[in-house]
Scaffold this motif. Structure first.
Motif, PDB file in Angstrom:
ATOM      1  N   THR A  17      50.381  24.624  36.584  1.00  7.46           N
ATOM      2  CA  THR A  17      49.591  25.465  35.680  1.00  7.46           C
ATOM      3  C   THR A  17      48.178  25.646  36.213  1.00  7.46           C
ATOM      4  O   THR A  17      47.673  26.769  36.343  1.00  7.46           O
ATOM      5  CB  THR A  17      49.548  24.862  34.270  1.00  7.46           C
ATOM      6  OG1 THR A  17      50.874  24.796  33.739  1.00  7.46           O
ATOM      7  CG2 THR A  17      48.680  25.702  33.350  1.00  7.46           C
ATOM      8  N   LEU A  18      47.512  24.521  36.532  1.00  5.86           N
ATOM      9  CA  LEU A  18      46.122  24.604  36.971  1.00  5.86           C
ATOM     10  C   LEU A  18      46.000  25.169  38.382  1.00  5.86           C
ATOM     11  O   LEU A  18      45.039  25.886  38.687  1.00  5.86           O
ATOM     12  CB  LEU A  18      45.467  23.212  36.884  1.00  5.86           C
ATOM     13  CG  LEU A  18      45.151  22.785  35.443  1.00  5.86           C
ATOM     14  CD1 LEU A  18      44.762  21.322  35.374  1.00  5.86           C
ATOM     15  CD2 LEU A  18      44.028  23.641  34.871  1.00  5.86           C
ATOM     16  N   VAL A  19      46.963  24.872  39.249  1.00 12.51           N
ATOM     17  CA  VAL A  19      46.943  25.455  40.595  1.00 12.51           C
ATOM     18  C   VAL A  19      47.114  26.976  40.514  1.00 12.51           C
ATOM     19  O   VAL A  19      46.415  27.736  41.190  1.00 12.51           O
ATOM     20  CB  VAL A  19      48.036  24.830  41.485  1.00 12.51           C
ATOM     21  CG1 VAL A  19      48.278  25.668  42.736  1.00 12.51           C
ATOM     22  CG2 VAL A  19      47.640  23.408  41.874  1.00 12.51           C
ATOM     23  N   THR A  20      48.040  27.428  39.655  1.00 12.42           N
ATOM     24  CA  THR A  20      48.279  28.868  39.501  1.00 12.42           C
ATOM     25  C   THR A  20      47.048  29.577  38.955  1.00 12.42           C
ATOM     26  O   THR A  20      46.633  30.621  39.468  1.00 12.42           O
ATOM     27  CB  THR A  20      49.475  29.121  38.568  1.00 12.42           C
ATOM     28  OG1 THR A  20      50.642  28.500  39.128  1.00 12.42           O
ATOM     29  CG2 THR A  20      49.730  30.600  38.393  1.00 12.42           C
ATOM     30  N   PHE A  21      46.424  28.993  37.907  1.00 15.49           N
ATOM     31  CA  PHE A  21      45.225  29.607  37.339  1.00 15.49           C
ATOM     32  C   PHE A  21      44.086  29.605  38.354  1.00 15.49           C
ATOM     33  O   PHE A  21      43.312  30.560  38.427  1.00 15.49           O
ATOM     34  CB  PHE A  21      44.804  28.882  36.058  1.00 15.49           C
ATOM     35  CG  PHE A  21      45.486  29.396  34.831  1.00 15.49           C
ATOM     36  CD1 PHE A  21      45.101  30.595  34.244  1.00 15.49           C
ATOM     37  CD2 PHE A  21      46.534  28.696  34.253  1.00 15.49           C
ATOM     38  CE1 PHE A  21      45.742  31.081  33.114  1.00 15.49           C
ATOM     39  CE2 PHE A  21      47.189  29.174  33.125  1.00 15.49           C
ATOM     40  CZ  PHE A  21      46.786  30.371  32.546  1.00 15.49           C
ATOM     41  N   ALA A  22      43.980  28.523  39.145  1.00 13.99           N
ATOM     42  CA  ALA A  22      42.933  28.456  40.163  1.00 13.99           C
ATOM     43  C   ALA A  22      43.105  29.577  41.180  1.00 13.99           C
ATOM     44  O   ALA A  22      42.137  30.252  41.555  1.00 13.99           O
ATOM     45  CB  ALA A  22      42.968  27.099  40.861  1.00 13.99           C
ATOM     46  N   GLU A  23      44.338  29.800  41.622  1.00 14.61           N
ATOM     47  CA  GLU A  23      44.594  30.859  42.598  1.00 14.61           C
ATOM     48  C   GLU A  23      44.371  32.237  41.996  1.00 14.61           C
ATOM     49  O   GLU A  23      43.891  33.152  42.679  1.00 14.61           O
ATOM     50  CB  GLU A  23      46.022  30.729  43.133  1.00 14.61           C
ATOM     51  CG  GLU A  23      46.216  29.487  44.009  1.00 14.61           C
ATOM     52  CD  GLU A  23      47.652  29.329  44.475  1.00 14.61           C
ATOM     53  OE1 GLU A  23      48.545  29.937  43.841  1.00 14.61           O
ATOM     54  OE2 GLU A  23      47.878  28.606  45.459  1.00 14.61           O
ATOM     55  N   GLN A  24      44.701  32.406  40.717  1.00 12.15           N
ATOM     56  CA  GLN A  24      44.547  33.707  40.070  1.00 12.15           C
ATOM     57  C   GLN A  24      43.089  34.116  39.930  1.00 12.15           C
ATOM     58  O   GLN A  24      42.765  35.304  39.974  1.00 12.15           O
ATOM     59  CB  GLN A  24      45.216  33.697  38.681  1.00 12.15           C
ATOM     60  CG  GLN A  24      46.733  33.655  38.727  1.00 12.15           C
ATOM     61  CD  GLN A  24      47.317  34.854  39.451  1.00 12.15           C
ATOM     62  OE1 GLN A  24      46.968  35.995  39.179  1.00 12.15           O
ATOM     63  NE2 GLN A  24      48.219  34.595  40.392  1.00 12.15           N
ATOM     64  N   ILE A  25      42.201  33.139  39.751  1.00 11.62           N
ATOM     65  CA  ILE A  25      40.780  33.477  39.625  1.00 11.62           C
ATOM     66  C   ILE A  25      40.072  33.399  40.972  1.00 11.62           C
ATOM     67  O   ILE A  25      38.839  33.508  41.046  1.00 11.62           O
ATOM     68  CB  ILE A  25      40.065  32.571  38.604  1.00 11.62           C
ATOM     69  CG1 ILE A  25      40.044  31.113  39.084  1.00 11.62           C
ATOM     70  CG2 ILE A  25      40.685  32.690  37.234  1.00 11.62           C
ATOM     71  CD1 ILE A  25      39.148  30.221  38.252  1.00 11.62           C
ATOM     72  N   GLY A  26      40.850  33.190  42.051  1.00 20.35           N
ATOM     73  CA  GLY A  26      40.266  33.160  43.387  1.00 20.35           C
ATOM     74  C   GLY A  26      39.726  31.812  43.801  1.00 20.35           C
ATOM     75  O   GLY A  26      39.063  31.690  44.831  1.00 20.35           O
ATOM     76  N   ALA A  27      39.987  30.755  43.008  1.00 23.54           N
ATOM     77  CA  ALA A  27      39.534  29.408  43.363  1.00 23.54           C
ATOM     78  C   ALA A  27      40.536  28.776  44.324  1.00 23.54           C
ATOM     79  O   ALA A  27      41.633  29.297  44.532  1.00 23.54           O
ATOM     80  CB  ALA A  27      39.379  28.555  42.107  1.00 23.54           C
TER      81      ALA A  27
END
Length: 384
Positions: free
Chosen positions: A228-238
């Protein structure tokens, strides 16, 4: 050979600890012995392992799980203010220690930039300020110092040396790619982590009532948090590793049972993480590296920079623990490998550094992991 690369790497992961035990070199950090094994079977050595897409995918999962377990190792009770002022709190010493490391890293990076030896100033600062939290935790456990004030102070300093460079790397990567909105969106991943923590804060009480051997709900929750957190991180460019670290921190704050941590460590260190470290060694091409004298020059320079950037910690620790233990702290915090590898991967992806430069810096980091723990142990034995 690509079809059999995973089998070869898994066999290498199996025999590496057997070889180190046979020749009585167990004090070498496991990560380093695995990277060295990768060098032997990879491009530099026998060239019998040639990772394909599936092996590289497993290796990428390995670094994510490694950083996740690093987040789980943080003892958040160290961050709580002590009501009794006579009880020592490591927070102040640790934070001051890391800030001195950051200052020294900026100074050394400036020298390299002005002399033209290494032209990416910010990436150098991030590299010099990192500390191998996972390696240091293993070392402190081995020598029985993890639960002491001295060990806790080193632990918290190392935690700062993993988390703050992670955030800095995420911001720098976003700026380099001109994803400026990603920098503004960075707090989103922290908010998501807080929401997940609040949502599942009493989940283990419920798990105890319904969990079965065939469900392993605690492990399913861990991987849900990771992805979940890896996916959200990648989605916001982190960077994905920032999401993995926060997932580990959330998991730790949920106060899992000791056997949950054991099971996650078994999954990580039993399969995914060795594949990551061995694949790193496999992809290192030292033959090409040593034909590039500009890259070879970086090995001693970065080795000295890794050590000198942490040397100033001596003056912070000396006030509390004395000269000998302060020297030990400055040496052991110079150990760095865990974050260096993903940082260099980001640098290559952004075309900020070449493969030869990456190999040279990796070798310098490997040397710190070989030398610093040995020196630290010698200092402790002398003190005893």
């Amino acid at each position: 050979m690509e079809k059999f690369s995973l089998i070869i790497i898994l066999f290498a992961a199996l025999i590496t600890p057997l070889i180190t035990a046979r020749f009585h070199i167990q004090r070498m950090p496991t990560a380093i012995s695995e990277i060295l094994m990768g060098i032997v079977i990879g491009k530099t050595g026998l060239n019998i392992a040639r990772p394909d897409t599936s092996v590289q995918y497993i290796a990428n999962l390995g670094v994510i799980i490694l950083i996740f377990l690093g987040g789980m190792e943080i003892d958040f009770s160290l961050l709580e203010p002590k009501k009794d002022k006579t009880i020592y709190s490591p927070l102040g010493t640790s934070f001051t220690g890391f800030m001195t490391i950051l200052f020294m890293s900026i100074l050394l990076s400036g020298v390299l930039y002005l002399t033209g030896i290494f032209t990416d100033f910010v990436l150098a600062v991030i590299l010099f300020s990192t500390i191998a939290l996972g390696v240091i935790i293993s070392l402190l456990k081995e020598v029985g110092l993890l639960q002491t004030n001295y060990g806790q102070t080193i632990l918290l300093t190392s935690a700062f040396g993993e988390f703050i460079p992670l955030v800095a790397l995420t911001i720098y990567s976003a700026v380099q790619q001109r994803h400026y909105i990603s920098v503004l969106g960075l707090p989103v991943i922290f908010i998501i982590a807080i929401i997940l923590l609040h949502r599942f804060n009493r989940i283990y009480v419920f798990f105890d009532k319904i969990d079965k051997a065939t469900t392993q709900l605690d492990i399913r929750l861990a991987f849900f948090l990771i992805f979940t957190l890896v996916t959200f991180a990648e989605q916001i460019g982190a960077e994905s590793i920032l999401g993995a670290f926060l997932a580990g921190a959330v998991m730790k704050l949920l106060k899992p049972k000791p056997d949950t941590e054991d099971k996650l460590s078994s999954i990580g260190y039993g399969f995914f993480i060795p594949v990551f470290f061995i694949t790193t060694g496999v992809n290192l091409n030292l033959r090409t590296l040593f034909t590039n004298w500009d890259a070879v020059l970086l090995i001693p320079i970065f080795l000295m920079a890794f050590i000198l950037s942490k040397a100033i910690v001596y003056f912070v620790f000396r006030k509390r623990f004395g000269r000998r233990y302060a020297a030990g702290a400055s040496i052991v915090t110079a150990t760095t490998i865990t974050l260096v590898l993903p940082i260099l991967q980001v640098g290559r992806n952004l075309k900020l550094i070449s493969m030869a430069q990456s190999g040279a810096i990796t070798l310098a980091a490997i040397i710190t992991c070989l030398v610093c723990p040995i020196l630290f142990n010698k200092i402790l034995k002398t003190e005893e």
